[in-house]
Design an enzyme around this catalytic site. Structure first.
Site, PDB file in Angstrom:
ATOM      1  N   HIS B 124      14.066  17.021  47.711  1.00  0.00           N
ATOM      2  CA  HIS B 124      14.259  18.008  48.772  1.00  0.00           C
ATOM      3  C   HIS B 124      12.927  18.743  48.942  1.00  0.00           C
ATOM      4  O   HIS B 124      12.170  18.878  47.990  1.00  0.00           O
ATOM      5  CB  HIS B 124      15.360  18.967  48.305  1.00  0.00           C
ATOM      6  CG  HIS B 124      15.825  19.966  49.318  1.00  0.00           C
ATOM      7  ND1 HIS B 124      15.107  21.107  49.612  1.00  0.00           N
ATOM      8  CD2 HIS B 124      16.955  20.027  50.073  1.00  0.00           C
ATOM      9  CE1 HIS B 124      15.784  21.814  50.509  1.00  0.00           C
ATOM     10  NE2 HIS B 124      16.901  21.187  50.813  1.00  0.00           N
ATOM     11  N   ASP B 201      15.940  19.798  39.349  1.00  0.00           N
ATOM     12  CA  ASP B 201      16.541  20.510  40.474  1.00  0.00           C
ATOM     13  C   ASP B 201      18.017  20.107  40.509  1.00  0.00           C
ATOM     14  O   ASP B 201      18.359  19.011  40.946  1.00  0.00           O
ATOM     15  CB  ASP B 201      15.822  20.120  41.768  1.00  0.00           C
ATOM     16  CG  ASP B 201      16.538  20.632  43.011  1.00  0.00           C
ATOM     17  OD1 ASP B 201      17.532  21.376  42.871  1.00  0.00           O
ATOM     18  OD2 ASP B 201      16.097  20.275  44.116  1.00  0.00           O
ATOM     19  N   GLN B 204      22.170  20.130  43.796  1.00  0.00           N
ATOM     20  CA  GLN B 204      23.194  19.235  44.344  1.00  0.00           C
ATOM     21  C   GLN B 204      24.153  18.726  43.268  1.00  0.00           C
ATOM     22  O   GLN B 204      25.228  18.228  43.577  1.00  0.00           O
ATOM     23  CB  GLN B 204      22.479  18.050  45.007  1.00  0.00           C
ATOM     24  CG  GLN B 204      23.182  17.465  46.181  1.00  0.00           C
ATOM     25  CD  GLN B 204      23.495  18.472  47.257  1.00  0.00           C
ATOM     26  OE1 GLN B 204      24.661  18.704  47.549  1.00  0.00           O
ATOM     27  NE2 GLN B 204      22.482  19.080  47.854  1.00  0.00           N
ATOM     28  N   LYS B 227      26.106  26.250  46.676  1.00  0.00           N
ATOM     29  CA  LYS B 227      26.527  24.849  46.691  1.00  0.00           C
ATOM     30  C   LYS B 227      27.631  24.597  45.664  1.00  0.00           C
ATOM     31  O   LYS B 227      28.092  23.475  45.486  1.00  0.00           O
ATOM     32  CB  LYS B 227      25.337  23.931  46.417  1.00  0.00           C
ATOM     33  CG  LYS B 227      24.282  23.992  47.523  1.00  0.00           C
ATOM     34  CD  LYS B 227      23.369  22.799  47.496  1.00  0.00           C
ATOM     35  CE  LYS B 227      22.075  23.018  48.245  1.00  0.00           C
ATOM     36  NZ  LYS B 227      22.203  22.878  49.700  1.00  0.00           N
ATOM     37  N   CYS B 365      16.099  18.230  55.090  1.00  0.00           N
ATOM     38  CA  CYS B 365      15.028  18.834  54.286  1.00  0.00           C
ATOM     39  C   CYS B 365      14.457  17.819  53.302  1.00  0.00           C
ATOM     40  O   CYS B 365      14.110  18.157  52.171  1.00  0.00           O
ATOM     41  CB  CYS B 365      15.497  20.094  53.554  1.00  0.00           C
ATOM     42  SG  CYS B 365      15.972  21.400  54.664  1.00  0.00           S
TER      43      CYS B 365
END
Lengths: 150, 407
Positions: B124, B201, B204, B227, B365
């Site tokens: 991302h 990261d 998600q 999220k 993104c």
């Protein structure tokens, strides 16, 4: 299907979206301008041939949704032979057509472009319909930087 | 699944009880942000109605309650990702800020000209741009681990990227644009074999999969509450305590100090050293409520439900002529990124919206991903714990409408 969708995606728009007219590079162009919508990635390059204040030829290349491609295609057909001043007036009328509730949709100088009036019901798509037009204004103003809708 | 009461779960989410353009809302944009259960909304209302006060300051009852709830939320995050200690959890605005914090603070202390930072081709923008900025400031270089046509990291090529100059790896646990679950445990092991720390990261991943930062042995892990069925504007950075201790402050202000004179300031202990200013107290407490909610439904149940949805949807859309799924990793979550021959993703998005179906259209993104697969944009349906098979049927029917319109 939803009537507003039918109004937006009329056959003429689908047709111009799939088979855009004047979709080529213009070697004789004296104005070349890039337009970009960073939000959705639509991009195009507009080529203008202007002679003694008259737009002799308009072509474009690029990629994007049906609305942005159809709008660019219809614009290119419509502007050929118009003066620069007429083109600027047409831009203003077209912008009003797709953004204002009480726009004069019957505005004579818009002709076939009124087919894009349905965009007004889809505010997030106005930028798609106006990308080519903002690029035109940038080109006529002699800007160097690419035009961005954001 | 026997124990997965989808009707009861859907009733927990007030936003789902609405009509959009005359159709029941079908919300399939969960990779962008998730909807909030009533318990999260109630927690925010209760905080502002009963406990609102600044934290770690006042001697009064409200401040004590606000502080206790804020720190309890930190402990919930710690337990959710199985960190060793709550002091390893820094509250931030979201995963983007967590990554920026590491790029600025850890980067400033450890990255020099000629150093190399490895990321993957599926990141991302929030896990690309902070590193580019760091490279611009320091003269370091970014190295990109390639991905294959199924959108899986090429582990051999990744391993080949390491050199004596490699100083950090930053990698998504799960790709937002493609759904790929990366083999991060292996990737972390490879990095550690080269004495290179790893930032994951997890924006998600957190709402879909079990996370154990100690088992993974990752050095940094970034989270976004929004999220995870929690509020916007709050997230967390996990970092190993010894790393956090050694890192310089990210921002200056109140809360992050123990003593200030004009001659010298001494900084607070971790995690407070990294929480300058009044934090998003309500958001943090709401984040805790979202974690409670995820725990109540159970991540194993959620993952199983979403996996069934993914299989069902993949089979269904594969029958649509001209539809191409972008991102076909063997190991993936409920994300369907696709192109449809005749129609541009934005036109697909508009047609679906008029039937009450919310999807994302665009570059997600992740522009380098679009470039890798040679598409300007994709349409993306992403599933959450409240989605149903009937909703996928509606998606498929609407895609057939798109085809008939643009054929």
């Amino acid at each position: 299907m939803n009537p507003e969708l039918r109004e937006l995606y009329q056959q003429v728009i689908i047709d111009h979206g799939k088979r855009p007219r004047n979709f080529c590079k213009l070697d004789a162009a004296d104005r070349v301008m890039d337009g970009y919508n960073p939000l959705c990635g639509d991009k195009l390059t507009l080529y203008l041939k202007i002679d003694a204040g008259i737009i002799k030829d308009v072509t474009f290349q690029g990629s994007g949704c049906a609305i942005s491609m159809a709008s660019a295609s219809l614009m290119s057909e419509h502007l050929k032979g118009k003066t620069v001043e007429e083109a600027e007036n047409i831009f203003n009328s077209f912008h009003a057509l797709v953004t204002e509730d009480n726009a004069k949709a019957k505005d004579q100088q818009l002709g076939k472009l009124t087919i894009l009036a349905g965009v007004k019901e889809f505010p997030v798509r106005v930028k798609c319909a106006t990308l080519a037009w903002h690029t035109l204004v940038g080109a006529l103003a002699g800007k160097q930087e690419p035009v961005s809708t954001e | 699944m026997v124990n997965y009461d989808i009707d009861k779960i859907r009733a927990d989410f007030p936003v789902l009880q609405q009509q959009v353009h005359g159709h029941p809302l079908v919300y399939l944009d969960n990779a962008a942000t998730t909807q909030k259960p009533q318990t999260v909304i109630d927690t925010l209302v209760a905080y502002y109605s009963q406990d609102n006060a600044n934290v770690h300051r006042g001697v009064h009852a409200l401040s004590e309650r606000a502080t206790a709830n804020y720190e309890a939320a930190r402990a919930k995050v710690q337990q959710f990702i199985h960190a060793k200690d709550p002091s390893e959890i820094v509250f931030v605005r979201g995963a983007s800020e967590a990554i920026n914090l590491v790029a600025n603070s850890y980067g400033q202390a450890h990255i020099r000209a000629g150093d190399e930072i490895i990321i993957t081709h599926m990141e991302h923008h929030s896990n690309i741009v902070p590193w580019q900025l760091l490279c611009e400031r320091t003269g370091a270089n970014l190295k990109i681990a390639p991905i294959n046509d199924a959108a899986e990291v090429d582990l051999d090529a990744y391993t080949q990227l390491f050199s004596a100059n490699t100083k950090l790896v930053a990698c998504a646990h799960i790709s937002n644009a493609l759904g790929t679950i990366n083999p991060i445990k292996t990737m972390i092991q490879i990095a550690h074999d080269h004495n290179v720390p790893v930032l994951i990261d997890g924006a998600q991943a957190a709402p879909h999969t079990h996370i154990d930062v100690q088992a993974l042995d990752c050095d940094f892990y970034a989270l976004s509450a929004h999220k995870m069925y929690g509020p916007t504007g709050i997230g967390a950075l996990y970092a190993k305590a010894e790393l956090l201790d050694a890192m310089p402050p990210y921002q200056g202000g109140g809360e992050m100090i123990t003593q200030v004179t004009f001659a010298k300031t001494t900084y607070n202990k971790i995690p407070f050293k990294f929480e300058a200013g009044t934090p998003n107290i309500a958001g943090a407490i709401g984040f805790g409520a979202a974690i409670d909610y995820l725990n109540r439904i159970g991540l194993t149940n959620i993952a199983a439900h979403e996996h069934e949805l993914l299989n069902y949807a993949t089979n269904a859309v594969n029958r649509i002529p001209g539809l191409k799924i972008i991102g076909t990793a063997k190991d993936k979550i409920g994300v369907l990124s696709f192109t449809l021959e005749e129609a541009h993703p934005h036109d697909i998005g508009t047609v679906l919206d008029r039937q009450g179906i919310a999807i994302r259209a665009g570059h997600h993104c992740a522009m380098p991903v679009m470039e890798r697969f040679n598409v300007p944009a994709t349409a993306r349906a992403s599933f959450g714990l409240y989605n149903t098979f009937a909703e996928i049927d509606k998606l498929v029917a609407a895609l057939e409408d798109v085809r008939s319109l643009f054929a």
